[in-house]
Scaffold this active site. Structure first.
Site, short mmCIF file in Angstrom:
data_model
loop_
_atom_site.label_atom_id
_atom_site.label_comp_id
_atom_site.label_asym_id
_atom_site.label_seq_id
_atom_site.Cartn_x
_atom_site.Cartn_y
_atom_site.Cartn_z
N ASP A 42 8.58 -2.14 3.78
CA ASP A 42 7.64 -2.49 4.84
C ASP A 42 7.82 -3.96 5.21
O ASP A 42 7.53 -4.85 4.42
CB ASP A 42 6.21 -2.24 4.38
CG ASP A 42 5.22 -2.53 5.49
OD1 ASP A 42 5.04 -1.65 6.35
OD2 ASP A 42 4.63 -3.63 5.50
N TYR A 47 6.46 -11.94 8.97
CA TYR A 47 6.75 -12.35 7.59
C TYR A 47 7.90 -13.36 7.57
O TYR A 47 8.16 -13.98 6.54
CB TYR A 47 7.12 -11.15 6.72
CG TYR A 47 6.04 -10.10 6.62
CD1 TYR A 47 4.72 -10.35 7.02
CD2 TYR A 47 6.34 -8.84 6.13
CE1 TYR A 47 3.74 -9.39 6.93
CE2 TYR A 47 5.35 -7.85 6.03
CZ TYR A 47 4.07 -8.13 6.44
OH TYR A 47 3.11 -7.16 6.36
N LYS A 76 7.12 -4.66 12.38
CA LYS A 76 5.92 -4.72 13.21
C LYS A 76 6.05 -5.70 14.38
O LYS A 76 6.69 -6.77 14.24
CB LYS A 76 4.71 -5.13 12.35
CG LYS A 76 4.52 -4.27 11.11
CD LYS A 76 3.35 -4.75 10.26
CE LYS A 76 3.31 -4.04 8.93
NZ LYS A 76 4.32 -4.56 7.98
#
Length: 309
Positions: A42, A47, A76
């Site tokens: 994930d 990040y 994402k």
């Protein structure tokens, strides 16, 4: 063990979150995780480590450790790229060195001022409050996400940090329904109504903070973890497991996907060893009674506004 999504694709029920993993250590962590048995990773543009993850994945593929089709890779769309969905997705794919994503999520249900694709910042106004862009609707963003599926860049699309109201709206305007809603949920923040609503409508729930945040959220937000609860310590002793394994098993038994994060090899192994036992109905009820409606991830600390209020 995997959950079948509403479009037929299978998503491993346990994955590894790469939030706050940094630098050269990422390659060893991911390669070791694959050797342990992890097949689900994930990621997120925010990040700021997609390039390092991509290097690790490339080595895993080039060395024959796994094939691309063996892995389930999520990343994402960041808040500042709601008006640039295609470009943002392509940027993530380039950094991850992939030709397609298994799952692409809208990270948060809020658009903020665009700061350039690949620059995942959270711009603030002069008053120190998040600079929210009111010209881009979540519906517009979602239809751009759907185009990614049509173009073959993404196999599944989903949402993240959406409540019942926003999830309901997404179901109403979607041509391709969200396959996943990734939310904070753990024994201290069970969100049973949201979880059941999503599952009733065929949306898989992924728990992005299945251990209650641990040290990372304590450091950033000053919150506490459910793993220190005496009930968990008692259950860990009863089942001869760690408190983290008890929490993860609880998440799996409610049919949610869990994506714990750890940089330590022994912890990575422990977190994956949750398929050789089952919590009793009595113990599930015991954990159910621990709910405190306690959110541990608090981005308002950085954004100057509580989007959950």
């Amino acid at each position: 063990m995997a959950i079948t999504l509403n479009n037929g694709f299978k998503m491993p029920i346990i994955g590894l979150g790469v939030w706050r993993m940094e630098g050269k250590a990422i390659k060893d962590i991911i390669l070791n995780s694959i050797k342990i048995g992890y097949r689900h990773f994930d990621c997120a543009a925010d990040y700021k480590n997609e390039a390092e993850v991509g290097e690790a994945l490339k080595e895993a593929f080039d060395s024959g450790l796994v094939k691309r089709e063996d892995l389930f890779i999520t990343t994402k769309l960041w808040n500042s790229d709601h008006g640039h969905v295609l470009e943002a997705c392509k940027d993530s794919l380039k950094k991850l060195q992939l030709t397609y994503l298994d799952l692409y999520l809208v990270h948060f249900p809020v658009a903020v001022r665009h700061t350039g694709v690949g620059n995942t910042s959270s711009p603030l106004n002069d008053d120190g409050v998040l600079d929210i862009d009111t010209t881009i609707s979540l519906e517009t963003t979602w239809h751009a996400m759907e185009d990614l599926v049509s173009s073959g860049l993404v196999r599944s699309i989903g949402i993240s940090n959406y409540d019942i109201y926003l999830t309901r709206d997404c179901l109403a305007y979607s041509k391709i329904k969200p396959a996943v809603n990734q939310i904070e949920t753990h024994p201290y923040f069970q969100r049973e109504s949201l979880v059941k609503f999503c599952q009733k409508h065929g949306i898989c729930v992924t728990a992005h903070t299945p251990l209650g945040g641990g040290a990372a959220n304590t450091e950033w937000f000053g919150t506490v973890s459910c793993l220190d609860d005496q009930v968990f310590k008692g259950l860990a002793e009863k089942y001869k497991k760690t408190t983290a394994q008890i929490a993860l098993r609880w998440g799996i038994q409610r049919n949610t996907v869990v994506i714990p994060k750890s940089s330590k090899l022994e912890r990575l192994k422990e977190n994956f060893q949750v398929f050789d036992f089952e919590l009793s109905k009595e113990d599930l009820k015991l954990i159910g009674n621990l709910d405190k409606a306690y959110r541990t991830n608090q981005p308002a600390v950085f954004w100057g506004i509580n989007l959950y209020a």
